[in-house]
Design an enzyme around this catalytic site. Structure first.
Site, PDB file in Angstrom:
ATOM      1  N   ILE A  18       7.359  -4.511 -12.662  1.00 47.97           N
ATOM      2  CA  ILE A  18       6.812  -5.237 -11.306  1.00 47.97           C
ATOM      3  C   ILE A  18       5.814  -6.217 -11.482  1.00 47.97           C
ATOM      4  CG2 ILE A  18       6.143  -4.714  -8.964  1.00 47.97           C
ATOM      5  CD1 ILE A  18       7.513  -2.195  -9.118  1.00 47.97           C
ATOM      6  N   ASP A  63      -8.486  -3.241 -20.058  1.00 47.93           N
ATOM      7  CA  ASP A  63      -8.186  -1.875 -19.834  1.00 47.93           C
ATOM      8  C   ASP A  63      -8.618  -1.581 -18.487  1.00 47.93           C
ATOM      9  OD1 ASP A  63      -7.927   0.947 -19.400  1.00 47.93           O
ATOM     10  OD2 ASP A  63      -9.239   1.373 -21.143  1.00 47.93           O
ATOM     11  N   TYR A 155       1.329  12.614 -10.895  1.00 46.81           N
ATOM     12  CA  TYR A 155       1.445  11.150 -10.562  1.00 46.81           C
ATOM     13  C   TYR A 155       1.351  10.853  -8.843  1.00 46.81           C
ATOM     14  CZ  TYR A 155       3.966   6.828 -10.122  1.00 46.81           C
ATOM     15  OH  TYR A 155       4.418   5.552  -9.859  1.00 46.81           O
ATOM     16  N   LYS A 159      -0.961   8.282  -6.543  1.00 51.56           N
ATOM     17  CA  LYS A 159      -0.561   7.303  -5.752  1.00 51.56           C
ATOM     18  C   LYS A 159      -0.919   7.586  -4.177  1.00 51.56           C
ATOM     19  CE  LYS A 159       1.471   4.408  -8.753  1.00 51.56           C
ATOM     20  NZ  LYS A 159       1.038   2.905  -8.746  1.00 51.56           N
ATOM     21  N   THR A 187      12.576   3.618  -6.482  1.00 53.27           N
ATOM     22  CA  THR A 187      13.236   3.451  -7.909  1.00 53.27           C
ATOM     23  C   THR A 187      13.488   2.204  -8.247  1.00 53.27           C
ATOM     24  OG1 THR A 187      14.101   5.643  -7.626  1.00 53.27           O
ATOM     25  CG2 THR A 187      15.008   4.339  -9.267  1.00 53.27           C
TER      26      THR A 187
END
Length: 268
Positions: A18, A63, A155, A159, A187
Site C-alpha cells: 500500500i 526505522d 496485531y 491497529k 484484505t
C-alpha cells in the site's frame, strides 16, 4: 497541474504494498515524494517507479521504531525537498499466531513498529507542520481494528490504538489547520498479506475463501487503497478530519450470504 502540484508528501513503509501504491499515486499527481522504509527494503525499485511518473523523489532508509531515525528522516526531507505538506503514516508489520502462542518478542516487535512507530511519525509530522499551520496526515489502521479474527490479537491491539490516536491527534491539531485521518484497508494483495499463506497446504483455496468473506467477493488491489489515501491527503477532503475511512469491500458491514429470490406474498 493537480491539487498536489508543488506539495511535498512523505510516505512510510513505501518500498512495497500500500505504501508504494500511495507513493506512486501521489507522484502521478505531481507531488514531490519522500519514500521511507527499512534500510534493508528495496527502496531503489520504489524510487525508480515513482520517478517514472516524473516526480522529484527522495528515498530514505529509516526505522520508524527509532524516534531519532524518524527525526533525521523528516529533517532530510525538509532540507532536500522542502516543507512537508502531507504524510501517509503507513509502515507496519503483521504476525499471525494464536494468543497463547504469541511470544513476548513478537508482541514487542508489533508494538514497536506499528504503534510506537506510528506515534513517532505522527509526532514529528506535528512538529514540522504546526509552525506553518497546515498539513494533512493519514494513518493506516485496519479492518481488524473493527472486527475480531483468530490469530490477530496482538496485531489488532496495535491497529485499534492507531484509530484512537488518530481521533485524539485530529482534535488536538485542528486549531493549527492540520487534518488527521485514518484509512482502514480490508484484505489487500500486498506482499505482507501474501506471506501469511507461506506454508499453507492449499493457498489458492484459502485465498478464495478469504475473498468469499468480502461483500464484493474479491481482494483489494493496493492502488484502490491508495486512491482513498490520496483523497484524504488532498484539498478535496479539506473538511474531513478525525475520520476513519474503511476500505474493505463491505467486509465489516455486509454479510455476503444468501441470494435475493422472487417476491413472496406474506399473509398475516
Amino acid at each position: 497541474m493537480t491539487e498536489m502540484t508543488g506539495r511535498v508528501a512523505l510516505v512510510t513503509g513505501a518500498a512495497s504494498g500500500i505504501g508504494l501504491a500511495v507513493a506512486e499515486c501521489l507522484a502521478r499527481e505531481d507531488a514531490a515524494v519522500a519514500l521511507l522504509s527499512r534500510p534493508e527494503d528495496d527502496l531503489d525499485n520504489a524510487r525508480k517507479r515513482c520517478a517514472a511518473a516524473g516526480a522529484d523523489v527522495l528515498a530514505i532508509g529509516a526505522d520508524v521504531g527509532d524516534p531519532e531515525s524518524v527525526r533525521k528522516a523528516f529533517a532530510q526531507v525538509e532540507a532536500e525537498l522542502g516543507p512537508i505538506d502531507a504524510v501517509h503514516n503507513n509502515a507496519g508489520i503483521s504476525t499471525v499466531a494464536p494468543l497463547a502462542d504469541t511470544s513476548d518478542e513478537e508482541f514487542d516487535r508489533l508494538v514497536r513498529t506499528n504503534l510506537a512507530g506510528s506515534f513517532y511519525v505522527l509526532r514529528e509530522a506535528a512538529r514540522v507542520m504546526q509552525p506553518r499551520q497546515r498539513g494533512a496526515i493519514v494513518n493506516t489502521g485496519s479492518e481488524l481494528a473493527l472486527m475480531g479474527q483468530t490469530g490477530y490479537v496482538a496485531y489488532t491491539a496495535t491497529k485499534g490504538a492507531i484509530l484512537a490516536m488518530t481521533r485524539a491527534a485530529a482534535a488536538e491539531l485542528a486549531s493549527w489547520g492540520i487534518r488527521v485521518n485514518s484509512v482502514s484497508p480490508g484484505t489487500t494483495k500486498t506482499p505482507m498479506f501474501l506471506r501469511e499463506f507461506d506454508g499453507v497446504e492449499d493457498p489458492e483455496t484459502e485465498l478464495a475463501e478469504n475473498a468469499a468473506s468480502v461483500a464484493l467477493q474479491r481482494i483489494a488491489e493496493p492502488s484502490e487503497i491508495a486512491e482513498c489515501v490520496s483523497f484524504l491527503l488532498s484539498a478535496r477532503a479539506a473538511y474531513v478530519t478525525g475520520t476513519n475511512l474503511v476500505v474493505d469491500g463491505g467486509r465489516t458491514t455486509c454479510i455476503p450470504v444468501g441470494t435475493v429470490g422472487t417476491a413472496v406474498e406474506v399473509l398475516s
